[in-house]
Design a protein around this motif. Structure first.
Motif, PDB file in Angstrom:
ATOM      1  N   GLY A  12       0.802  -1.204   0.000  1.00  0.00           N
ATOM      2  CA  GLY A  12       0.000   0.000   0.000  1.00  0.00           C
ATOM      3  C   GLY A  12       0.842   1.265   0.000  1.00  0.00           C
ATOM      4  N   TYR A  13       2.017   1.204   0.625  1.00  0.00           N
ATOM      5  CA  TYR A  13       2.884   2.384   0.636  1.00  0.00           C
ATOM      6  C   TYR A  13       3.299   2.764  -0.781  1.00  0.00           C
ATOM      7  N   HIS A  14       3.745   1.783  -1.565  1.00  0.00           N
ATOM      8  CA  HIS A  14       4.199   2.072  -2.925  1.00  0.00           C
ATOM      9  C   HIS A  14       3.051   2.586  -3.785  1.00  0.00           C
ATOM     10  N   MET A  15       1.887   1.941  -3.660  1.00  0.00           N
ATOM     11  CA  MET A  15       0.721   2.397  -4.408  1.00  0.00           C
ATOM     12  C   MET A  15       0.363   3.825  -4.018  1.00  0.00           C
ATOM     13  N   ALA A  16       0.421   4.121  -2.728  1.00  0.00           N
ATOM     14  CA  ALA A  16       0.081   5.463  -2.264  1.00  0.00           C
ATOM     15  C   ALA A  16       1.064   6.493  -2.804  1.00  0.00           C
ATOM     16  N   VAL A  17       2.352   6.149  -2.842  1.00  0.00           N
ATOM     17  CA  VAL A  17       3.350   7.090  -3.361  1.00  0.00           C
ATOM     18  C   VAL A  17       3.133   7.332  -4.845  1.00  0.00           C
ATOM     19  N   VAL A  18       2.931   6.244  -5.602  1.00  0.00           N
ATOM     20  CA  VAL A  18       2.711   6.391  -7.046  1.00  0.00           C
ATOM     21  C   VAL A  18       1.470   7.240  -7.306  1.00  0.00           C
ATOM     22  N   ALA A  19       0.358   6.880  -6.656  1.00  0.00           N
ATOM     23  CA  ALA A  19      -0.877   7.635  -6.861  1.00  0.00           C
ATOM     24  C   ALA A  19      -0.729   9.075  -6.374  1.00  0.00           C
ATOM     25  N   ALA A  25      10.513  10.985  -0.911  1.00  0.00           N
ATOM     26  CA  ALA A  25      10.795  12.244  -1.598  1.00  0.00           C
ATOM     27  C   ALA A  25      11.787  12.102  -2.745  1.00  0.00           C
ATOM     28  N   LEU A  26      12.597  11.036  -2.749  1.00  0.00           N
ATOM     29  CA  LEU A  26      13.632  10.915  -3.775  1.00  0.00           C
ATOM     30  C   LEU A  26      13.534   9.609  -4.554  1.00  0.00           C
ATOM     31  N   LEU A  53       9.654   6.965 -10.852  1.00  0.00           N
ATOM     32  CA  LEU A  53       8.539   7.273 -11.746  1.00  0.00           C
ATOM     33  C   LEU A  53       8.979   8.178 -12.893  1.00  0.00           C
ATOM     34  N   LEU A  54       9.802   9.164 -12.586  1.00  0.00           N
ATOM     35  CA  LEU A  54      10.314  10.032 -13.646  1.00  0.00           C
ATOM     36  C   LEU A  54      11.202   9.251 -14.611  1.00  0.00           C
ATOM     37  N   GLY A  55      11.949   8.282 -14.081  1.00  0.00           N
ATOM     38  CA  GLY A  55      12.762   7.443 -14.957  1.00  0.00           C
ATOM     39  C   GLY A  55      11.912   6.639 -15.930  1.00  0.00           C
ATOM     40  N   LEU A  56      10.771   6.117 -15.443  1.00  0.00           N
ATOM     41  CA  LEU A  56       9.871   5.378 -16.333  1.00  0.00           C
ATOM     42  C   LEU A  56       9.326   6.278 -17.432  1.00  0.00           C
ATOM     43  N   LEU A  57       8.979   7.522 -17.073  1.00  0.00           N
ATOM     44  CA  LEU A  57       8.441   8.447 -18.070  1.00  0.00           C
ATOM     45  C   LEU A  57       9.501   8.892 -19.069  1.00  0.00           C
ATOM     46  N   PHE A 109      17.792   9.990 -13.725  1.00  0.00           N
ATOM     47  CA  PHE A 109      16.807   9.623 -12.703  1.00  0.00           C
ATOM     48  C   PHE A 109      17.182   8.306 -12.014  1.00  0.00           C
ATOM     49  N   TRP A 110      17.731   7.347 -12.762  1.00  0.00           N
ATOM     50  CA  TRP A 110      18.211   6.118 -12.114  1.00  0.00           C
ATOM     51  C   TRP A 110      19.377   6.433 -11.175  1.00  0.00           C
ATOM     52  N   TRP A 111      20.215   7.397 -11.588  1.00  0.00           N
ATOM     53  CA  TRP A 111      21.347   7.791 -10.728  1.00  0.00           C
ATOM     54  C   TRP A 111      20.824   8.404  -9.422  1.00  0.00           C
ATOM     55  N   LEU A 112      19.819   9.265  -9.531  1.00  0.00           N
ATOM     56  CA  LEU A 112      19.225   9.843  -8.324  1.00  0.00           C
ATOM     57  C   LEU A 112      18.566   8.757  -7.472  1.00  0.00           C
ATOM     58  N   MET A 113      17.900   7.824  -8.113  1.00  0.00           N
ATOM     59  CA  MET A 113      17.281   6.725  -7.387  1.00  0.00           C
ATOM     60  C   MET A 113      18.338   5.915  -6.642  1.00  0.00           C
ATOM     61  N   GLY A 114      19.485   5.697  -7.285  1.00  0.00           N
ATOM     62  CA  GLY A 114      20.573   4.959  -6.647  1.00  0.00           C
ATOM     63  C   GLY A 114      21.110   5.663  -5.422  1.00  0.00           C
ATOM     64  N   ILE A 115      21.177   7.013  -5.456  1.00  0.00           N
ATOM     65  CA  ILE A 115      21.642   7.760  -4.284  1.00  0.00           C
ATOM     66  C   ILE A 115      20.699   7.525  -3.104  1.00  0.00           C
ATOM     67  N   GLY A 116      19.401   7.588  -3.368  1.00  0.00           N
ATOM     68  CA  GLY A 116      18.436   7.340  -2.297  1.00  0.00           C
ATOM     69  C   GLY A 116      18.504   5.914  -1.781  1.00  0.00           C
TER      70      GLY A 116
END
Length: 759
Positions: free
Chosen positions: A304-311, A488-489, A495-499, A509-516
Motif C-alpha cells: 500500500g505504501y508504494h501504491m500510495a506514493v505512485v498515486a 521524496a527521492l 517514476l520520472l525514470g519510467l516516463l 533519474f536512475w542515478w538519483l534513485m541509486g543515491i536514495g
C-alpha cells in the motif's frame, strides 16, 4: 460510519444501517451484575454510540474474514451447494430483519456464512491435481507463464500441455521449476524438457506456514527442477490472450531492468527493479536480511505504501500542471481529474508489478480512496478500509491467511484510527507562537511520521512475531531515517525514470534513485547492527494470534473508551504467546532430520540431509540465534554410518536410524526411534517411522510423563485439496507411550542333572 458535518440519510447505500436500530442498543449493556446505576448507564451510552448508524459497517469484513478463517480450519472440504444455500438463506433473513433490533447480529452471521461460502467456491473453481509422490524423470511440454530471476538460480512456472512419467498417470496443470541461472526461457515461449518433480512443500513443523496451500491457489500442482537442456519449440496451439499479456508485461519489466542496469549495479539495481517491477529475488542475502531486521523489509515488497506514493505523486503533479491553466483551475473539477489520472497510474503500476495478491490488495485500497475523492466523499475512513477489505477477500479469500494481508491491513487500520481519532486532537491549530514556529520548521510532519511509524509497527508486531519469529525494536528509528528519502527521492525518481525512458533521458533519474537507495541500505545496515536489533520470539500457536487480532480490531474500530478493552485483550494475548511451551523434539516430514532439546535447553540437531531452509525455520521458531552452519548444533550427538543418537534432558536417548541393521540395537537401547524406514513390530522403543510420517507429516513432540504428546502438521482426519489424506492416517493417535514389556516365555528344557535324577 457517520461523518462529521454530514446528515445521516435513511435511504440508499448510506441507509443500509437504519437509524431506528440504534435506539435499543442499550439493551445489550450488562444488567444484573451488581453495577452501580452510573456505571451501567455509562456502559449503555457507550454501547449505544458504538451501535449508531454506519458504525457497524466496518465490522462486516471482520465477520466475512471470520467465515474464511473457519473454512481454512475445516478438517475436510465443505459441500459447496449446502454452504452456498445456507449463506443465501442467512443473507435473505438479514434483509428481512433490516428494521428489527436483530438486524445487526443477523447481518454479522450472514457475513460469516458468506465468507465461508466464498472461500469454498474459490477452491472449487480452481480445483486441480496436486502431486502426492515424487516423480524422478518426467517429460514436460508447455508454455512459460512467469519467470523469476533470483540470486543463485532462476525459476519459472510452466503451464503443462503434455506430461509423460513412468509408472504414473498423474496430469498436472502447472508446475514450478528451478533452473541454472541465466537459462530460464522467455515468458510466452513453448518449451520441452525433462524434470524431477516433488509435491508442494508442506509445513516444516506444526504451526509453520503452509506453502503447499499458497501453490494450490496459484494453480501449481508440483515444484522441482529441470534436468538437462530446455528446448524451445513451435507451439501446437496458441497460448491465449492471457499468455500474450504476460509476455508483453515481462518484456516491459526486462526492458526497465536493462535500462536500470545501464546506470546501477548490484543491490542498488536489484532494489530499484524490485520497487518498480516487483521482481525482488535478485537482492543479496546480507542486504535482504538487514532490511528485514531493521524494519524496512516492507519497502522491498510492493504494498500500500508504494501504491500510495505512485498515486500521490501523479495526483499532485497532474493537479499542479492543471492549476497552471487559468481557465481549468477556476471552472473545472481538476481535483477529480487528478484522482482519475492517479487511478490510471496505479492500475498501470499494478500490471507492471505482476498483479500478485498483495499488490491487488494495495491497488484496491488505493482505488477506493481515489474513487472517494472523485465522488466527493472523505477518502481516509473506516468505511473505505472496510470496502477495500471486502473486495480483496471476495476476490482472493486465501489472502486472509497470508502474512502480507494481515500485516498490511493491521497497519492500515492503525493509521486510519490515528487519522480519524488521534490526529485531530494531537494536531489542533497552534494557539501560540512557539508551537507555530515548531510547526513551520517541520516539527508537526516529523511528529506525524514518528506516530505513523510507531502505530504501524506496533500493529504489525504480532503478525511478524507469529510468521517470522522476530520483532524490530528499532523499526521506528529505521523508518524515520529512511522513509522520507524513499518518499521524496527514490520513488519519484523511479517514476520520472519510467516516463523519461522512451525518450532516452532516464539515466539521471536512475542515478538519483541509486543515491536514495544507498542511503536506505546504509540506514538499514546501521540499524541492523545496533545491540538488540534482532528481537527473536519463540513460536506460539494460532490462538494467541487470534486474540491479538481481536484486540487490535477492537482498539482500531471502537470510538468510545470501550476501545481500551482491546488493549487488555492484546496484553493478555502477548502474555499468552510468550508463555507457550516449546516442543522437546522436532521431526522432519521425511524423517531425515531430528532436533532434540537437551539439558542445556537448546536444540541439538541430528541431520542426514542438507535442508538448510528447514533448519533455519526450526532455529528461528525456537528463538535460537545460532547459524544453520554452526558446528555447535551437533554437540552431544553421536553418529556412525547406521545412524545417530543424542540424549534428552532427562538422559533418555533419541535415535535416528538410517539403516535397517541399526533398528535392532536402537530399539533395545533408545527411548524413541525415528526412521524413514518401516520399523519392526516388536520394537521395544517408542517409534516414529515411515508410515506415521507419510500420514502426519512433520511432528513436534512434548514430554508427558514417560511418553510424548504429538502435534502433527496433518491432524487426524484432515483432508484438504492442497493436503490430501493418505491411507492409514487414522491408525495414529496424538500421543506416544512406552511399550509395555512383553512377558518372556520360560525355557522348558530340563537340565541334564535333573534328567539323570529322574532316571
Amino acid at each position: 460510519m457517520a461523518e462529521p458535518g454530514r446528515p445521516i440519510r435513511s435511504q440508499g447505500i448510506a441507509g443500509t444501517w437504519p437509524v431506528g436500530r440504534a435506539a435499543p442498543a442499550g439493551g445489550f449493556a450488562p444488567a444484573g451484575l451488581g453495577l452501580t446505576p452510573a456505571v451501567a448507564g455509562t456502559l449503555r451510552e457507550w454501547l449505544r454510540a458504538e451501535a449508531g448508524a454506519g458504525r457497524l459497517l466496518p465490522w462486516v469484513p471482520v465477520a466475512f474474514g471470520c467465515g474464511i478463517a473457519l473454512y481454512f480450519a475445516a478438517d475436510h472440504e465443505p459441500v459447496l451447494w449446502i454452504v452456498t444455500t445456507t449463506a443465501a438463506a442467512l443473507m435473505l433473513g438479514a434483509v428481512l430483519l433490516r428494521r428489527s433490533r436483530l438486524f445487526a447480529p443477523a447481518i454479522m452471521i450472514a457475513a460469516v456464512a458468506a465468507g465461508f461460502a466464498m472461500a469454498t467456491w474459490k477452491t472449487a473453481r480452481i480445483a486441480h491435481t496436486v502431486l502426492a509422490k515424487p516423480l524422478y524423470s518426467v517429460s514436460l511440454s508447455g508454455f512459460v507463464e512467469t519467470r523469476d530471476i533470483r540470486e543463485r538460480t532462476d525459476r519459472f512456472v510452466l503451464r503443462v500441455t503434455s506430461m509423460e512419467a513412468q509408472r504414473s498417470d498423474v496430469r498436472l496443470e502447472r508446475v514450478r521449476l528451478s533452473v541454472r541461472k541465466g537459462t530460464a526461457p522467455e515468458v510466452g515461449s513453448f518449451v520441452q524438457l525433462k524434470a524431477r518433480l516433488m509435491p508442494p512443500l508442506s509445513p516444516v513443523r506444526p504451526g509453520s506456514y503452509d506453502f503447499s496451500r499458497d501453490l494450490f491457489f496459484q494453480g501449481i500442482g508440483a515444484s522441482g527442477f529441470a534436468m538437462g537442456a530446455i528446448t524451445v519449440a513451435a507451439p501446437p496451439e496458441t497460448g491465449g490472450l492471457r499468455l500474450r499479456y504476460a509476455a508483453i508485461m515481462q518484456s516491459l519489466r526486462d526492458a526497465i531492468d536493462t535500462r536500470i542496469r545501464a546506470t546501477l549495479e548490484g543491490d542498488n539495481r536489484a532494489i530499484a527493479t524490485a520497487l518498480l517491477t516487483g521482481r525482488r529475488d535478485a537482492i543479496t542475502t546480507p542486504v535482504n536480511d538487514a532490511m528485514f531486521v531493521s524494519g524496512l523489509g516492507h519497502v522491498l515488497s510492493i504494498s500500500g505504501y508504494h501504491m500510495a506514493v505512485v498515486a500521490g505523486v501523479v495526483f499532485f503533479a497532474v493537479r499542479a500542471l492543471l492549476a497552471l491553466i487559468p481557465g481549468l483551475a477556476a471552472g473545472f473539477a481538476i481535483k477529480k481529474w487528478s484522482a482519475a489520472a492517479a487511478l490510471v497510474a496505479a492500475a498501470f503500476y499494478l500490471l507492471l508489478s505482476g498483479a500478485e495478491v498483495a499488490t491487488q490488495r494495495s491497488f484496491f485500497m488505493t482505488a477506493v480512496v481515489l474513487i472517494a475523492v472523485m465522488v466527493d466523499r472523505r477518502a481516509i475512513t473506516f468505511r473505505t478500509l472496510a470496502v477495500a477489505a471486502l473486495i480483496v477477500l471476495a476476490v482472493a479469500p486465501e489472502a486472509l491467511v497470508h502474512p502480507s494481508f494481515q500485516m498490511s491491513f493491521a497497519a492500515t487500520l492503525g493509521l486510519v484510527a490515528l487519522v480519524q481519532i488521534g490526529m485531530p486532537n494531537l494536531f489542533a491549530s497552534p494557539d501560540h507562537s512557539t508551537t507555530a514556529r515548531i510547526a513551520m520548521w517541520g516539527g508537526r510532519e516529523i511528529a506525524m511520521l514518528f506516530l505513523a511509524s510507531m502505530i504501524a509497527g506496533l500493529a504489525t508486531t504480532p503478525y511478524a512475531a507469529f510468521h517470522f519469529h522476530r520483532v524490530t525494536p528499532y523499526g521506528v528509528l529505521a523508518n524515520l531515517g529512511a522513509m522520507p528519502v524513499v518518499s521524496a527521492l527514490v520513488m519519484p525518481a523511479g517514476l520520472l525514470g519510467l516516463l523519461a525512458a522512451p525518450f532516452g533521458l532516464d539515466g539521471v533519474f536512475w542515478w538519483l534513485m541509486g543515491i536514495g537507495i544507498d542511503w536506505m541500505v546504509m540506514v538499514s545496515r546501521w540499524v541492523a547492527a545496533l545491540p538488540g536489533a534482532v528481537g527473536r520470539i519463540p513460536a506460539f500457536g494460532i490462538a494467541p494470534l487470534i486474540a491479538a487480532s481481536l484486540g487490535i480490531i477492537v482498539m482500531g474500530l471502537l470510538r468510545t473508551p470501550l476501545r481500551w478493552s482491546g488493549g487488555l485483550v492484546l496484553l493478555a494475548a502477548i502474555l499468552w504467546g510468550l508463555s507457550m511451551p516449546q516442543p522437546d523434539i522436532l521431526i522432519a516430514g521425511d524423517g531425515q532430520s531430528v532436533a532434540v532439546r537437551g539439558r542445556d535447553g537448546q536444540l541439538h540437531l541430528i541431520r542426514a540431509s542438507k535442508d538448510g531452509f528447514l533448519l533455519k525455520e526450526w532455529l528461528a521458531a525456537d528463538a535460537d540465534p545460532r547459524d544453520v552452519g554452526s558446528a555447535v548444533l551437533g554437540d552431544g550427538v553421536s553418529c556412525d554410518e547406521a545412524g545417530c543418537v543424542t540424549p534428552l534432558a532427562d538422559g533418555r536417548l533419541v535415535a535416528l536410524a538410517l539403516r535397517v541393521d541399526a533398528l535392532a540395537d536402537d530399539c533395545s537401547r533408545a527411548a524413541l526411534v525415528v526412521t524413514a524406514r518401516p520399523a519392526p513390530p516388536d520394537c521395544a522403543a517408542m517409534v516414529v517411522d515411515r508410515q506415521r510420517l507419510a500420514a502426519q507429516g512433520a511432528l513436534a513432540l512434548t514430554r508427558r510423563g514417560d511418553g510424548f504428546e504429538i502435534q502433527a502438521v496433518k491432524a487426524r482426519g484432515t483432508d484438504r485439496p492442497w493436503s490430501p489424506a493418505t491411507a492409514g492416517e487414522a491408525d495414529f493417535g496424538t500421543s506416544l507411550a512406552p511399550q509395555a514389556a512383553a512377558p518372556r516365555n520360560r525355557d522348558a528344557t530340563p537340565s541334564e542333572s535333573d534328567l539323570q535324577a529322574d532316571d
